[in-house]
Design an enzyme around this catalytic site. Structure first.
Site, PDB file in Angstrom:
ATOM      1  N   GLN A   1      41.282  21.997  27.085  1.00  0.00           N
ATOM      2  CA  GLN A   1      41.182  23.171  26.221  1.00  0.00           C
ATOM      3  C   GLN A   1      41.785  24.362  26.957  1.00  0.00           C
ATOM      4  OE1 GLN A   1      37.428  25.233  25.267  1.00  0.00           O
ATOM      5  NE2 GLN A   1      37.954  24.999  23.116  1.00  0.00           N
TER       6      GLN A   1
ATOM      7  N   ARG B   1      26.142  19.245  23.283  1.00  0.00           N
ATOM      8  CA  ARG B   1      24.918  19.161  24.092  1.00  0.00           C
ATOM      9  C   ARG B   1      24.339  17.757  24.184  1.00  0.00           C
ATOM     10  NH1 ARG B   1      22.264  23.928  20.890  1.00  0.00           N
ATOM     11  NH2 ARG B   1      23.701  22.991  19.387  1.00  0.00           N
TER      12      ARG B   1
ATOM     13  N   TYR C   1      36.550  34.674  21.849  1.00  0.00           N
ATOM     14  CA  TYR C   1      37.446  34.864  22.990  1.00  0.00           C
ATOM     15  C   TYR C   1      38.775  35.442  22.489  1.00  0.00           C
ATOM     16  CZ  TYR C   1      33.737  32.447  25.395  1.00  0.00           C
ATOM     17  OH  TYR C   1      32.503  32.129  25.893  1.00  0.00           O
TER      18      TYR C   1
HETATM   19  C1  LIG Z   1      27.067  24.429  28.326  1.00  0.00           C
HETATM   20  C2  LIG Z   1      28.010  24.700  27.177  1.00  0.00           C
HETATM   21  C3  LIG Z   1      29.294  25.148  27.456  1.00  0.00           C
HETATM   22  C4  LIG Z   1      30.207  25.366  26.409  1.00  0.00           C
HETATM   23  N1  LIG Z   1      31.515  25.707  26.710  1.00  0.00           N
HETATM   24  C5  LIG Z   1      32.439  25.723  25.734  1.00  0.00           C
HETATM   25  C6  LIG Z   1      33.825  25.832  26.031  1.00  0.00           C
HETATM   26  O1  LIG Z   1      34.240  25.869  27.190  1.00  0.00           O
HETATM   27  N2  LIG Z   1      34.701  25.859  24.989  1.00  0.00           N
HETATM   28  C7  LIG Z   1      34.285  25.774  23.688  1.00  0.00           C
HETATM   29  O2  LIG Z   1      35.107  25.800  22.782  1.00  0.00           O
HETATM   30  N3  LIG Z   1      32.974  25.615  23.387  1.00  0.00           N
HETATM   31  C8  LIG Z   1      32.067  25.570  24.363  1.00  0.00           C
HETATM   32  N4  LIG Z   1      30.745  25.330  24.056  1.00  0.00           N
HETATM   33  C9  LIG Z   1      30.385  25.019  22.671  1.00  0.00           C
HETATM   34  C10 LIG Z   1      30.391  23.512  22.456  1.00  0.00           C
HETATM   35  O3  LIG Z   1      31.680  22.964  22.666  1.00  0.00           O
HETATM   36  C11 LIG Z   1      29.927  23.164  21.036  1.00  0.00           C
HETATM   37  O4  LIG Z   1      30.844  23.703  20.131  1.00  0.00           O
HETATM   38  C12 LIG Z   1      28.512  23.692  20.750  1.00  0.00           C
HETATM   39  O5  LIG Z   1      27.638  23.409  21.811  1.00  0.00           O
HETATM   40  C13 LIG Z   1      27.961  23.096  19.452  1.00  0.00           C
HETATM   41  O6  LIG Z   1      27.961  21.696  19.511  1.00  0.00           O
HETATM   42  P1  LIG Z   1      26.615  20.850  19.893  1.00  0.00           P
HETATM   43  O7  LIG Z   1      25.575  21.241  18.886  1.00  0.00           O
HETATM   44  O8  LIG Z   1      27.052  19.419  19.784  1.00  0.00           O
HETATM   45  O9  LIG Z   1      26.232  21.233  21.288  1.00  0.00           O
HETATM   46  C14 LIG Z   1      29.807  25.150  25.073  1.00  0.00           C
HETATM   47  C15 LIG Z   1      28.503  24.752  24.818  1.00  0.00           C
HETATM   48  C16 LIG Z   1      27.615  24.502  25.843  1.00  0.00           C
HETATM   49  C17 LIG Z   1      26.237  23.993  25.515  1.00  0.00           C
END
Ligand SMILES: Cc1cc2nc3c(=O)[nH]c(=O)nc-3n(C[C@H](O)[C@H](O)[C@H](O)COP(=O)(O)O)c2cc1C
Length: 363
Positions: A101, A330, A185
């Site tokens: 990414q 997550r 961002y």
């Molecule tokens: C620890 C953590 C770091 C994340 N870092 C990024 C990132 O670097 N880039 C991004 O697009 N989303 C980032 N996110 C968002 C996740 O990619 C994802 O979109 C979000 O957690 C929702 O999905 P989930 O419910 O499966 O966790 C991050 C989320 C978490 C929990």
């Protein structure tokens, strides 16, 4: 035959073994210079071993100011590519496609990592001057990081930085490049009228506000080989319905244009732009309707992300044609072997391969 979670999927000449993608997740685990460490190797390598089809890195900064924190990953020099190369090789050896990414944090840069409180950092304390379409800091911070409005020269440089970062990513062995235009961002800040007050050709109309995302995607597409895919992550809405903001209708329009430029998948997230956002139902599948809408209204494949935790839930998204990829964040932190466990739960053991080293535990 209906596609399911374990059907392979091809984007151009790249084929993922199944529909599970590890969502990009910042690890704040570099040592201050943006270089990948053993943590990244083990973290990303474990998720490839766990059976996912695509394993994506965290947001990886195309230039030093594009990091959220000093501990974020970067790809602004050949040394960064070299540090990532063994990781992409391991991911491929484990049968997954390595994806990166490419990101710039804009006004959300120059902060400490979450476990140090996401505190603004000033230039004399490991921080730096952040850049953004307009010089309005993230609201409600007493001492926001220093922030400067980008000039048109800065914008041209940024587009070049994304292209150079993509070239280095290719050298590092990545198969998929994703442009990060979500979560408040830099690129999202240009898209939304909430954070973009510019009066030049990069602000004002929808055409102008989307220009930089189209230019960056085009620049990445130009250097990325024709047989390999480019994804774009967007926030489908700012979740700010009370004011003029970025909406799902804008997202459908942008997704369509990005498809014409050669984007192979829209990774459909939401929000992250402003602390006033209100998510109506932040439960399972909370962002899926946006992915579904973009899939219905454009010809571009979509990935759904947000609140996907259960194998049957992920499988249903694919079977019901709501999304082309189930992007899981997550739950992959809780269970690196999500896909292998999902196969067990869905009686699809023949669709996955446990590592030979672990077979005595599964037979
Ligand atoms: C620890 C953590 C770091 C994340 N870092 C990024 C990132 O670097 N880039 C991004 O697009 N989303 C980032 N996110 C968002 C996740 O990619 C994802 O979109 C979000 O957690 C929702 O999905 P989930 O419910 O499966 O966790 C991050 C989320 C978490 C929990």
């Amino acid at each position: 035959m209906t596609d399911d979670l374990f059907s392979s999927i091809s984007f151009r000449e790249s084929t993922a073994r199944n529909r599970v993608m590890v969502s990009p997740m910042c690890q704040y685990s570099c040592d201050g210079d943006g270089l990948a460490t053993d943590w990244h190797r083990v973290h990303l390598g474990s998720r490839a071993t766990g059976g996912a089809g695509i394993v994506m890195t965290e947001a990886t900064a195309v230039e030093p100011r594009g990091r959220i924190s000093p501990d974020d990953l970067g790809i602004w020099s050949d040394d960064h590519a070299e540090a990532l190369a063994p990781i992409t090789e391991f991911i491929r050896d484990r049968g997954a496609l390595p994806a990166i990414q490419l990101a710039h944090a804009g006004r959300k840069a120059s902060k400490t990592s979450p476990w140090d409180g996401n505190q603004p950092l000033q230039p004399d304390e490991r921080g730096w001057e952040a850049i953004a379409p307009s010089a309005d800091p993230w609201p409600y911070e007493d001492t926001p990081p220093q922030l400067r409005e980008m000039t048109t020269d800065d914008i041209a440089t940024l587009v070049d930085d994304f292209a150079a970062a993509a070239e280095r990513s290719l050298d590092a062995g990545f198969e998929i490049a994703e442009v990060h235009a979500a979560h408040g961002y830099l690129l999202h800040e240009f898209l939304s009228p909430v954070t973009n007050d510019r009066e030049d050709e990069y602000g004002g109309s929808l055409e102008n506000r989307t220009r930089i995302v189209r230019e960056v995607t085009e620049a990445v597409r130009d250097v990325w080989p024709d047989d390999k895919p480019v994804f774009v992550r967007i926030s489908a809405t700012d979740w700010l319905p009370e004011r003029e903001s970025w909406t799902i209708e804008d997202s459908v329009h942008l997704a369509d244009r990005l498809g014409d430029i050669g984007a192979d998948l829209i990774d459909v997230s939401a929000g992250g732009l402003h602390p006033d956002q209100r998510i109506p139902n932040p439960g399972p599948n909370y962002q899926v309707p946006f992915a579904e809408r973009i899939r219905e209204d454009t010809d571009v494949p979509v990935g759904a992300v947000g609140g996907i935790t259960e194998p049957a839930q992920a499988d249903a998204l694919i079977r019901n044609g709501r999304a082309d990829l189930a992007i899981i964040g997550r739950e992959h932190l809780r269970d690196p072997y999500f896909t292998l466990h999902a196969a067990e739960e869905l009686d699809a053991e023949d669709s996955v391969e446990w590592p030979i080293q672990y077979r005595r535990a599964v037979q």
